[in-house]
Design a protein around this motif. Structure first.
Motif, short mmCIF file in Angstrom:
data_model
loop_
_atom_site.label_atom_id
_atom_site.label_comp_id
_atom_site.label_asym_id
_atom_site.label_seq_id
_atom_site.Cartn_x
_atom_site.Cartn_y
_atom_site.Cartn_z
N UNK A 149 0.84 -1.21 0.00
CA UNK A 149 0.00 0.00 0.00
C UNK A 149 0.87 1.25 0.00
N UNK A 170 -4.49 12.13 9.41
CA UNK A 170 -5.75 11.57 8.93
C UNK A 170 -5.48 10.52 7.84
N UNK A 171 -4.49 10.84 7.01
CA UNK A 171 -4.15 9.88 5.96
C UNK A 171 -3.67 8.57 6.56
N UNK A 174 -6.58 6.65 7.82
CA UNK A 174 -7.31 6.04 6.71
C UNK A 174 -6.56 4.84 6.14
N UNK A 175 -5.24 5.00 6.03
CA UNK A 175 -4.44 3.88 5.49
C UNK A 175 -4.53 2.68 6.42
N UNK A 178 -7.79 1.11 6.08
CA UNK A 178 -7.89 0.43 4.79
C UNK A 178 -7.12 -0.89 4.81
N UNK B 88 -12.16 -2.36 -4.34
CA UNK B 88 -11.79 -1.17 -3.57
C UNK B 88 -11.50 0.01 -4.49
N UNK B 126 -11.80 6.71 1.15
CA UNK B 126 -10.79 7.72 0.83
C UNK B 126 -10.08 7.36 -0.49
N UNK B 128 -6.51 7.26 -2.45
CA UNK B 128 -5.08 7.25 -2.17
C UNK B 128 -4.31 7.14 -3.48
N UNK B 152 -3.53 11.48 -0.63
CA UNK B 152 -4.69 11.07 0.16
C UNK B 152 -5.77 12.12 0.03
N UNK B 184 -4.06 1.92 -6.56
CA UNK B 184 -4.27 1.58 -5.17
C UNK B 184 -5.33 0.48 -5.06
N UNK B 185 -5.26 -0.43 -4.13
CA UNK B 185 -4.30 -0.52 -3.04
C UNK B 185 -3.08 -1.38 -3.34
#
Lengths: 749, 404
Positions: A149, A170-171, A174-175, A178, B88, B126, B128, B152, B184-185
Motif C-alpha cells: 500500500x 488523517x491519511x 485512513x491507510x 484500509x 476497492x 478515501x 489514495x 490522500x 491503489x491498493x
C-alpha cells in the motif's frame, strides 16, 4: 502538525518494506528452525539500511555487480551442498534481497524487493507448516500488504510532479483502516477459497516440491561408535490418543511409557544393527493400496479379537516414499486413515507406508497387552535357536563371558542347553537390571577405537552411552545365552497432554530397545537403558514453562488437525454434499491424475525443466543487463572496428562509426554516386547538396525531391541529440526516400 | 500598407495574426469548468498485476502439487487480494469529481503548472495514491508532463493538486481530457477516470539565453547607448542627482554627495535612445529545424530587446507575421504569441525586406541559405553557428537541433 504526523511517504514506505523483508526472513528462519538466517540477514540488512537506504545512496553499479556475482557463487555452492530445493532457493532470495536493497534507485527496485519478500514467504510455507510458521505468515502477509500500500504512494510520488510527500495524521488513520479492512476481507475470502478448493487432485503431478518430510530423531539402522549427540529437539513428531475398548481415553500423566516400534533390526555386524533381507518376498513389495478406513487384522484371529487398547496416531511429518508407521507391540489390527494408503503390513516386523507423500499421516492401531504373567510357558517347549544368519559374526567372547557371569551370579544357568525355557524371562531381566544399574546413560557419543567392537567397547571401556548401546548390549548378551533377541528403534510415548488428551512424542523421544523371545513365538519388550537417567534427560522439566508449552502444543495440534490436515473429508464435512463444483473437480482430477502418472508426468516434468531453463536464462539475461553498459561499449567498439576495417579495405576513411550512420550513408552515397556527386568529407551533407544544385537541377522533380528529402532527414538524424533514439519508422522513411530516388534516377536514365 | 492593414489582410487568409489578437490570455488558475463527472472509465492490468497473476498461478500449481494447505490458503488470499483490489479501487473512484484550472501561457522548454481541484464525494472511501495527467490526442501539445499526485483525499474532502508540463513545441494547443488513475491498493489493476475539461494552451517559442551583447552591439553598432538628455533611464550613463524617495534601491544612493548635502540623494542614469529594431525572420521550407531555430532566436531577441527598452518589431512575411516595432509587455507578448502561432505546414509567402529597413536597424535571423537582399543597417545572424549568439552553445534545445 507534529513530526510524527508529518512523516515522509518515502520514509514510511522504506520502513514498512524493511519490516516486511525482515518479517519474511523471520518466518523462514522459524520454518527452517535455523536462526542463523535471521541473524545474518538482520545484520546485512541493517548495514545496508544505514549505509545505503537511509542515506538514499545506492551503491555503485560495479560494486553491486560484484556482490551479485558473489551471491550467485554462494547460492550455487548452497545448491551443491543442499541440493536444488526450497532452502537453497530461499537462501538465494534472501541474499538477492540484500543486494537489491543496495540498489534502490527506482520504484521498480523497491517492487522487486517486495517480490523477493513474497518469494521468501512462499519458501517458508513450503519448508514447514508449523503453527508458528502459520501464525507468523499471517502477520507477514499484513506487513506485506501494508508495504505494498505504501509502495503505491511512494511510486506515485516518484512518478509525479514534485509535491508534498508528507503523510498526514488523517491519511495514516485512513491507510491503517484500509489495510485492516482489506486484510480482513482478503483473509475471509481467502479462507472461503481455501475451504472450497478441491483437494486430493493432482498430487505430485509436477514432482516433489518443497522439503521432503522426515521423521526426525528416528533411524531405521543403528550405527554404534558414530560420534555426535542424540537429538534433544522437542519438536513434536507424533500425537497419539490411547483409548480402551469402550472408547475411553486411558492416557494419563506420569503413567508408564508406551514403546512405539518403528524398525525391527535383527542383524548385527561390526557395530551395526540392520534388518536382514527376507527370504520371502520383501515386505515392501507386498505393500498394497488400501482405501480409507480399511481395517486390517492379524492373521491370528484370536489375537485380533483380544485387543484392549487403540492408538489413534497422527504423524505430523512423514517421509516421502517409504516411511515407518509407529505402533505398539503387539499390534493386532491396523486401520487406514482418511486417505488411501499404500501400506506394507507385517504385524511382527512392523508397518510402513510404501508410497508416502510426506506431511501428515493419520492411522490407528489396536494392540493387546503383553504382560508377562499372561504367558503360559510350556516347560517342555523347545527354545527357538538363535539364527546364525542374524549374527554373521559370533558374539564377542568377552561380551558372552560377561553375560554368563551375570547369570551365574544371579543363580541362573547360562548354558541354554541346560537352562529350562521358563528361566529365560528371568535371565533377560537379570541382564537388563545389570545394564540399568552398572552403566550410565549419556548422550555424548564418542568414536570407538578402530578395530574394536562397539558393544564390547561400551561394556568394558566406556561404560556409558545412549540407548542404542544399551539395546545392542542387551540383545547380544541375550543371544550369547541362547535367547533370540532383536533391537527395535522407535519412540517412547510418555508425555501426556491433559488439555488435548493426547500423548505427544517428540524428536528427543526417539529410542532403541530390545524384544526378546521368552517362549516360542512370545516376544516381549526389554529395555536396558537406565530409566531414571533417560527420563531425566529426555523428559521436559515440570516447570511453569512446561505448562505454557503444553497449552501451546494443544493449539498447535488443533492447527495441525484443522488447518494443516484439512483434507477432502474435512471439506466434505464443512460443505456437505451440496457443493456445486460443476464437474470441475472431476475433470481436474482426471487431468491432473493423468499428469501425475504416465506420459503426462513426463510432459509436466519437461515443463518444469523448461521453466527452470527459462528462469535461468532470465537470470542470465538480468546479469547481462546489469553489465549492459559494458556489453554495449564492447559491441559498439566491434562494430566501429568492422566499419573502419571495411572502409580501409576499400581505401577510404570514414567518419561514420555508428552502424545506423553507416547504413544510411551507404544508401545515400550510392544514390549520389549515380549522379556523379562526390561525397563530402567535412561539409554538412545538406549544404554540400545545395552547392551541387547545378547537378541536382538537371534531375526531374521527383528525383530531386527524393534526394533532398533524404538528405534533410539524414541531416536531422546526424544532428539529432541522441541518434540512438531514431525510431525504426524514421529510418525506414529515410531508406524509402533514398530507394525512391534511385528508382527515379533509373527511370530518368 | 500599414501594419494594421497587413494584419487584417493576413487574418483574412487564416494566418496567425488574427489568432494572436483573438487569443487573449485566459486567466491562469481560474477554473474553466465546473466539477465534472467522468465521461469514461478504464481498467487495465498493470505489469505488476501480470506478475502477480503468474505468482498466483504458481501458488495454485504448488498447492495442488504438494497439497500443502498453507499454500492453498496463500492461493486463496492471492485470489482474494485481486478481487478486493478491484472492488476497492472501483469504489474509491466512484464518487470523485474533478475540476481543471485554466492554463497560463508558457514558454517552450520551461515548466508550467497545471492546477486541478479534486473532490471526493464519497462518504466512506478515501482516495489514495492517484495521479492526474492530461490525455494526449492530436490536439495535445508534445512535451513532458509530470502528473499531479494525490496522496490522500479523505471522504468529503477537497484538494487542489498541481502537475507540471514542459512543452517542447511552440504553438496553440487544446487539452480536452484529464485522466485520474490509481493503482491503489495493491498495484494490480490500474483504474482510470477520464474527465472532459477543455482548455487551451499557448506555448511560446523557446527563450534562448542569447549573449547580452548581441542586442547591444547590433542595435548600438558597438556603442553602449545613445544618450538622451531629457529623461532619466536605465543606461549606464550618468544623468543627474535627485532626492532620495522611499523605495529607491540602496545601491543608487550617492553616499559622498549625500554626506556633503546632509540629505540622501540618488544617482539617475540617462535613458537609452529607443531606436527601432526589426527582427526579420526568414524561412527554410526544406529544413523545419532551422526555421524553428530562427523563430526561437527571433523570439529571444524580441524578449531581450524589449527588456532593454528597445522598440522591436517582427518581420516574417514568408510566415505571415508582421508586427510594427513597439514597447511594453503587451507588445512583447503579442510578438511572442505571433511567433508561437506560426504553422510551418501552412503555405509559404514571398519574402521581402521590411519597408522601414532603411531607417531602422534590421536584424535578420536567416533560416534559408539563400542570402536575402539587405541594405542599410542590416545585421545577419548565422544559425549554423550557435556559439555566435548563444551564451552556452551546448544549451541549444533538442527540438532546435541541439545536443539535449
Amino acid at each position: 502538525m507534529t513530526r510524527a504526523a508529518q512523516q515522509s511517504a518515502h520514509d514510511v514506505f522504506f520502513r514498512s518494506m524493511l519490516q516486511a523483508a525482515l518479517g519474511a526472513v523471520l518466518v523462514f528462519s522459524v520454518a527452517d528452525q535455523n536462526p542463523m538466517y535471521l541473524v545474518l540477514s538482520t545484520l546485512a540488512i541493517a548495514i545496508v539500511w544505514v549505509f545505503s537506504v537511509r542515506s538514499n545512496r545506492p551503491a555503485p553499479r560495479q560494486l553491486i555487480n560484484t556482490i551479485l556475482l558473489v551471491v550467485v557463487v554462494i547460492a550455487g555452492a548452497e545448491m551443491l551442498r543442499m541440493g536444488v530445493g526450497v532452502n537453497a532457493f530461499a537462501v538465494f532470495a534472501v541474499l538477492l534481497m540484500g543486494v537489491k536493497m543496495l540498489d534502490l534507485r527506482e520504484p521498480r527496485d523497491d517492487g522487486q524487493v517486495l517480490v523477493l519478500t513474497v518469494a521468501i514467504l512462499v519458501s517458508a510455507v513450503l519448508t514447514s507448516n508449523s503453527l508458528m510458521t502459520g501464525f507468523l505468515m499471517v502477520g507477514e502477509i499484513i506487513l506485506i500488504l501494508r508495504a505494498v500500500v505504501f509502495f503505491q504512494i511512494h511510486a506515485v510520488l516518484h512518478k509525479s510532479a514534485p509535491t508534498s510527500v508528507s503523510i498526514g495524521k488523517r491519511a495514516r488513520v485512513d491507510i491503517r483502516s484500509m489495510v485492516i479492512a482489506t486484510g480482513f476481507l482478503c483473509a475471509l475470502l481467502g479462507s472461503v477459497i481455501f475451504v472450497a478448493f478441491p483437494r486430493n487432485i493432482g498430487l505430485q503431478a509436477f514432482g516433489q516440491w518443497g522439503n521432503r518430510g522426515s521423521v526426525s530423531g528416528f533411524s531405521d539402522t543403528v550405527e554404534l561408535g558414530r560420534p555426535g549427540t542424540i537429538s534433544q529437539s522437542s519438536a513434536p513428531v507424533l500425537n497419539i490418543t490411547v483409548t480402551n475398548r469402550d472408547g475411553q481415553n486411558i492416557g494419563k500423566e506420569n503413567s508408564s511409557a508406551f514403546y512405539l516400534r518403528g524398525a525391527v533390526l535383527n542383524t548385527y555386524e561390526s557395530g551395526h544393527w540392520t534388518h536382514s533381507a527376507s527370504k520371502l518376498v520383501p515386505l515392501s513389495n507386498r505393500a498394497k493400496l488400501y482405501p480409507p478406513n480399511t481395517m486390517l487384522k492379524s492373521a491370528i484371529r484370536d489375537e485380533a479379537a483380544n485387543w484392549d487398547r487403540q492408538f489413534a496416531v497422527t504423524m505430523r511429518s512423514s517421509e516421502n516414499g517409504e516411511t515407518y508407521l509407529f505402533a505398539p507391540w503387539k499390534t493386532v489390527e491396523f486401520r487406514v486413515g482418511s486417505e488411501p494408503m499404500h501400506v506394507g503390513l507385517d504385524f511382527e516386523r512392523g508397518l510402513f507406508l510404501k508410497d508416502g507423500i510426506g506431511g501428515r499421516v493419520n492411522y490407528s492401531v489396536r494392540s493387546m497387552s503383553t504382560l508377562f504373567d499372561e504367558v503360559q510357558i510350556d516347560p517342555d517347549a523347545i527354545r527357538d535357536p538363535v539364527s546364525a544368519t542374524l549374527n554373521p559374526e559370533p558374539v564377542d567372547p568377552a561380551v558372552s563371558k560377561l553375560a554368563w557371569e551375570i547369570m551365574r551370579e544371579a543363580g541362573i544357568e547360562p548354558d541354554p542347553d541346560l537352562r529350562p525355557i521358563s528361566d529365560d524371562r528371568g535371565a533377560l531381566s537379570v541382564i537388563e537390571t545389570h545394564l540399568r544399574t552398572q552403566y550410565s546413560y549419556s548422550l555424548d557419543s564418542q568414536a570407538v577405537p578402530r578395530g574394536e567392537d562397539a558393544t564390547k567397547w561400551f561394556l568394558f571401556t566406556r561404560q556409558a552411552g545412549h540407548c542404542e548401546y544399551f539395546a545392542s548390549s542387551l540383545a547380544l548378551m541375550s543371544r550369547s545365552v541362547g535367547i533370540p533377541a532383536r533391537v527395535i528403534t522407535g519412540y517412547i510415548a510418555s508425555d501426556f497432554n491433559t488439555v488435548t488428551g493426547q500423548y505427544i512424542v517428540r524428536e528427543s523421544n526417539a529410542h532403541a530397545w530390545v524384544e526378546a523371545q521368552i517362549a516360542p513365538g512370545q516376544w516381549r519388550t526389554f529395555d536396558g537403558t537406565p530409566p531414571a537417567d533417560f527420563h531425566a534427560i529426555h523428559e521436559p522439566d515440570p516447570s511453569i514453562w512446561r505448562s505454557i508449552a503444553k497449552v501451546y502444543e494443544s493449539v498447535e495440534f488443533l492447527w495441525v488437525r484443522k488447518i494443516v490436515g484439512f483434507d477432502a473429508s474435512s471439506r466434505q464435512s464443512i460443505m456437505g454434499g451440496s457443493m456445486p463444483d460443476l464437474g470441475i473437480a472431476s475433470v481436474g482430477e482426471s487431468l491432473l491424475n493423468r499428469l501425475a502418472a504416465g506420459r503426462g508426468r513426463l510432459i509436466a516434468r519437461g515443463g518444469v525443466i523448461a521453466g527452470i531453463v527459462f528462469s535461468f536464462s532470465l537470470f542470465v539475461g538480468i546479469i547481462l543487463l546489469q553489465f549492459r553498459s559494458l556489453f554495449a561499449v564492447l559491441i559498439q567498439t566491434v562494430q566501429s572496428w568492422s566499419v573502419h576495417f571495411r572502409y580501409r579495405l576499400i581505401g577510404r576513411r570514414s567518419t561514420m562509426v555508428d552502424p545506423k550512420f553507416e547504413k544510411l550513408d551507404r544508401l545515400l552515397h550510392r544514390a549520389l554516386r549515380q549522379l556523379d556527386i562526390p561525397k563530402p568529407e567535412c561539409t554538412p551533407l545538406k549544404s554540400h547538396l545545395i552547392d551541387q544544385h547545378g547537378v541536382l537541377n538537371t534531375l526531374n522533380e521527383p528525383t530531386r525531391e527524393a534526394i533532398f528529402n533524404a538528405s534533410a532527414l539524414l541531416y536531422q538524424f546526424k544532428f539529432a541529440p541522441n541518434p540512438q533514439s531514431l525510431s525504426r519508422e524514421h529510418l525506414s522513411q529515410i531508406e524509402s526516400c533514398l530507394r525512391r530516388s534511385e528508382k527515379s534516377m533509373v527511370r530518368a536514365q | 500598407m500599414s501594419s494594421a492593414v497587413y494584419q487584417q489582410s493576413q487574418s483574412r487568409r487564416g494566418r496567425g495574426i488574427d489568432s494572436v489578437d483573438s487569443n487573449t490570455p485566459q486567466q491562469a488558475g481560474q477554473p474553466v469548468s465546473v466539477l465534472s463527472k467522468p465521461i469514461k472509465r478504464e481498467s487495465k492490468i498493470t505489469l505488476g498485476g501480470g506478475v502477480y497473476v503468474l505468482v498466483t498461478l504458481f501458488l495454485a500449481i504448488g498447492a495442488i502439487n504438494s497439497q500443502n494447505n498453507l499454500l492453498f490458503w496463500l492461493f486463496g488470499v492471492s485470489i482474494a487480494t485481486m478481487v478486493v483490489s478491484g472492488v476497492f479501487s472501483g469504489n474509491v473512484l466512484m464518487q470523485v469529481r474533478l475540476q481543471a484550472q485554466g492554463v497560463p501561457d508558457s514558454v517552450a522548454g520551461e515548466a508550467v503548472r497545471l492546477h486541478y481541484t479534486l473532490v471526493n464525494q464519497s462518504r466512506f472511501f478515501p482516495l489514495f495514491a492517484a495521479m492526474i495527467s492530461e490525455v494526449h490526442d492530436e490536439h495535445s501539445p508534445s512535451g513532458r508532463f509530470e502528473s499531479a499526485a494525490v496522496i490522500h483525499l479523505g471522504p468529503r474532502q477537497r484538494s487542489r493538486v498541481t502537475g507540471v508540463y514542459f512543452g517542447s513545441s511552440r504553438g496553440r494547443y487544446q487539452m480536452r481530457h484529464v485522466r485520474l488513475s490509481t493503482r491503489f491498493p495493491f498495484g494490480l489493476i490500474q483504474k482510470s477516470l477520464i474527465f472532459e475539461c477543455p482548455r487551451s494552451m499557448m506555448i511560446l517559442p523557446y527563450q534562448l539565453a542569447i549573449k547580452p551583447e548581441l542586442v547591444r552591439i547590433i542595435h548600438g553598432q558597438g556603442e553602449e547607448v545613445h544618450r538622451r538628455t531629457d529623461a532619466s533611464g536605465v543606461s549606464s550613463e550618468y544623468w543627474g542627482l535627485r532626492e532620495y524617495t522611499p523605495g529607491d534601491p540602496k545601491r543608487a544612493i550617492a553616499w559622498k554627495q549625500s554626506a556633503r548635502l546632509q540629505r540622501l540623494v540618488v544617482i539617475e542614469h540617462a535613458q537609452p535612445i529607443a531606436s527601432k529594431l526589426w527582427v526579420w525572420i526568414t524561412r527554410d521550407e526544406t529544413d523545419p529545424i532551422m526555421t524553428e531555430r530562427a523563430i526561437a532566436l527571433g523570439a529571444s531577441i524580441v524578449f531581450h530587446s524589449s527588456k532593454r527598452g528597445v522598440p522591436v518589431g517582427l518581420w516574417a512575411p514568408s510566415m505571415g507575421v508582421h508586427l510594427s516595432p513597439g514597447l511594453g509587455k503587451a507588445h512583447t507578448m503579442r510578438c511572442l504569441r505571433a511567433l508561437g502561432m506560426i504553422n510551418l505546414h501552412d503555405e509559404q509567402y514571398a519574402d521581402h525586406s521590411p519597408r522601414a529597413a532603411n531607417a531602422d536597424d534590421v536584424l535578420v535571423v536567416q533560416a534559408q541559405k539563400k542570402r536575402v537582399t539587405t541594405s542599410g543597417r542590416v545585421r545577419m545572424l548565422n544559425l549554423d553557428e550557435p556559439s555566435a549568439w548563444l551564451l552556452n552553445p551546448d544549451g541549444l534545445p533538442e527540438n532546435l537541433g541541439g545536443a539535449r
